[in-house]
Design a protein around this motif. Structure first.
Motif, PDB file in Angstrom:
ATOM      1  N   GLY A   9       0.860  -1.245   0.048  1.00  0.00           N
ATOM      2  CA  GLY A   9       0.128   0.022  -0.076  1.00  0.00           C
ATOM      3  C   GLY A   9       0.781   1.165  -0.133  1.00  0.00           C
ATOM      4  O   GLY A   9       1.872   1.204   0.153  1.00  0.00           O
ATOM      5  N   ALA A  10       0.209   2.444  -0.423  1.00  0.00           N
ATOM      6  CA  ALA A  10       0.917   3.646  -0.310  1.00  0.00           C
ATOM      7  C   ALA A  10       0.785   4.371   0.756  1.00  0.00           C
ATOM      8  O   ALA A  10      -0.423   4.701   1.369  1.00  0.00           O
ATOM      9  CB  ALA A  10       0.641   4.155  -1.639  1.00  0.00           C
ATOM     10  N   VAL A  11       1.773   5.146   1.250  1.00  0.00           N
ATOM     11  CA  VAL A  11       1.687   6.027   2.450  1.00  0.00           C
ATOM     12  C   VAL A  11       2.192   7.524   1.802  1.00  0.00           C
ATOM     13  O   VAL A  11       3.515   7.574   1.312  1.00  0.00           O
ATOM     14  CB  VAL A  11       2.507   5.542   3.467  1.00  0.00           C
ATOM     15  N   ILE A  12       1.560   8.261   2.071  1.00  0.00           N
ATOM     16  CA  ILE A  12       1.456   9.648   1.358  1.00  0.00           C
ATOM     17  C   ILE A  12       1.413  10.823   2.696  1.00  0.00           C
ATOM     18  O   ILE A  12       0.455  11.099   3.134  1.00  0.00           O
ATOM     19  CB  ILE A  12       0.347  10.044   0.481  1.00  0.00           C
ATOM     20  N   PRO A  13       2.622  11.464   2.908  1.00  0.00           N
ATOM     21  CA  PRO A  13       2.735  12.340   4.071  1.00  0.00           C
ATOM     22  C   PRO A  13       2.382  13.477   3.275  1.00  0.00           C
ATOM     23  O   PRO A  13       2.907  13.911   2.223  1.00  0.00           O
ATOM     24  CB  PRO A  13       4.135  12.464   4.428  1.00  0.00           C
ATOM     25  N   VAL A  14       1.203  14.293   4.005  1.00  0.00           N
ATOM     26  CA  VAL A  14       0.727  15.423   3.376  1.00  0.00           C
ATOM     27  C   VAL A  14       0.711  16.838   4.214  1.00  0.00           C
ATOM     28  O   VAL A  14       0.166  16.362   5.601  1.00  0.00           O
ATOM     29  CB  VAL A  14      -0.749  15.178   2.925  1.00  0.00           C
ATOM     30  N   TYR A  15       1.391  17.611   3.770  1.00  0.00           N
ATOM     31  CA  TYR A  15       1.503  19.116   4.436  1.00  0.00           C
ATOM     32  C   TYR A  15       0.937  19.994   3.771  1.00  0.00           C
ATOM     33  O   TYR A  15       1.925  20.641   2.860  1.00  0.00           O
ATOM     34  CB  TYR A  15       2.738  19.304   5.326  1.00  0.00           C
ATOM     35  N   ASN A  16      -0.136  20.423   3.516  1.00  0.00           N
ATOM     36  CA  ASN A  16      -0.737  21.704   2.639  1.00  0.00           C
ATOM     37  C   ASN A  16      -0.298  21.463   1.342  1.00  0.00           C
ATOM     38  O   ASN A  16       0.181  22.482   0.445  1.00  0.00           O
ATOM     39  CB  ASN A  16      -0.018  22.988   3.084  1.00  0.00           C
TER      40      ASN A  16
END
Length: 248
Positions: A9-16
């Protein structure tokens, strides 16, 4: 582990990154990859966009109450991914600089070599800022020194696949940087732990309207401190690292 028992599975860190993350997540779903977005304390506009995206099939959202930094978000995502029963996590940045058409190649490598850390090796186009391109080499050299090898060609690439069991074992016994130093440090510590590495070529572009959260002073200080810490960690590991290299 067999191919049948693997779950990537894919993990996407997101900040703005309210706009580009939509394209990244949907491109991953087009490849049949389940997606876990980690909202690292984003502002309301981005948070609302992530809520809408999480309503789509195969996309989940893990929300952190406060900004932890990229490394903190990835670590939270990796642990949550393991709790979901995933065996491997594909980390990819939310800003759209990575070419998602390379996802099948990464996953094919992971399925063929499930015990390996699949690390992106960037192929840049003309959009890359020359200062950032040349500046990366200082870190490359330190990584080669601190692993006593050239096993990791580019430790700063945010497109990679982790085998979760050994990666979380490293996280459990180490105190790893929680910001832009994370990608480099986890790569070094995986090599120290004996996890083999495959460097997977991947195309990288820098969008003209891209948003970078790299803070030159703060993050360069953190990265310098990390290299120093890893250097002293390498010294007492040197006999084992050299023996392993010789035996190989």
């Amino acid at each position: 582990m067999t191919t049948a028992t693997m779950t990537v599975g894919a993990v996407i860190p997101v900040y703005n990154h309210a706009v580009p993350v939509v394209g990244v997540a949907r491109a991953l779903r087009a490849h049949g990859v389940p997606v876990l977005m980690v909202d690292d304390g984003s502002e309301p506009v981005c948070a609302a966009a992530l809520d809408r995206l999480a309503a789509e099939d195969g996309i989940q959202l893990l929300r952190l109450p406060e900004n932890q930094g990229k490394g903190g978000a990835v670590m939270a995502g990796l642990r949550h991914a393991a709790s979901l029963g995933w065996t491997h996590a594909l980390q990819i940045d939310a800003d759209g600089q990575h070419d998602t058409t390379d996802v099948p190649a990464f996953i094919a490598q992971a399925r063929q070599h499930p015990a390996h850390f699949i690390c992106g090796c960037p192929l840049y186009d003309a959009s890359v800022p020359k200062g950032r391109l040349y500046g990366r080499y200082a870190t490359h050299i330190w990584v080669w020194i601190n692993t006593l090898s050239m096993a990791v060609r580019d430790s700063m690439c945010g497109f990679r696949i982790y085998p979760l069991s050994p990666t979380i074992a490293v996280l459990d016994r180490s105190r790893i940087g929680r910001r832009m130093d994370f990608d480099v440090e986890i790569a070094v510590r995986l090599v120290w732990a004996g996890v083999p590495v495959i460097n997977q070529p991947t195309r990288v572009r820098y969008p003209e309207d891209g948003v970078s959260h790299f803070r030159v002073l703060r993050d360069n200080v953190l990265i310098s401190a990390m290299h120093t810490r890893l250097f002293f960690g390498m010294l007492w590991r040197a006999p084992r690292l050299l023996w392993r290299r010789w035996a190989a």
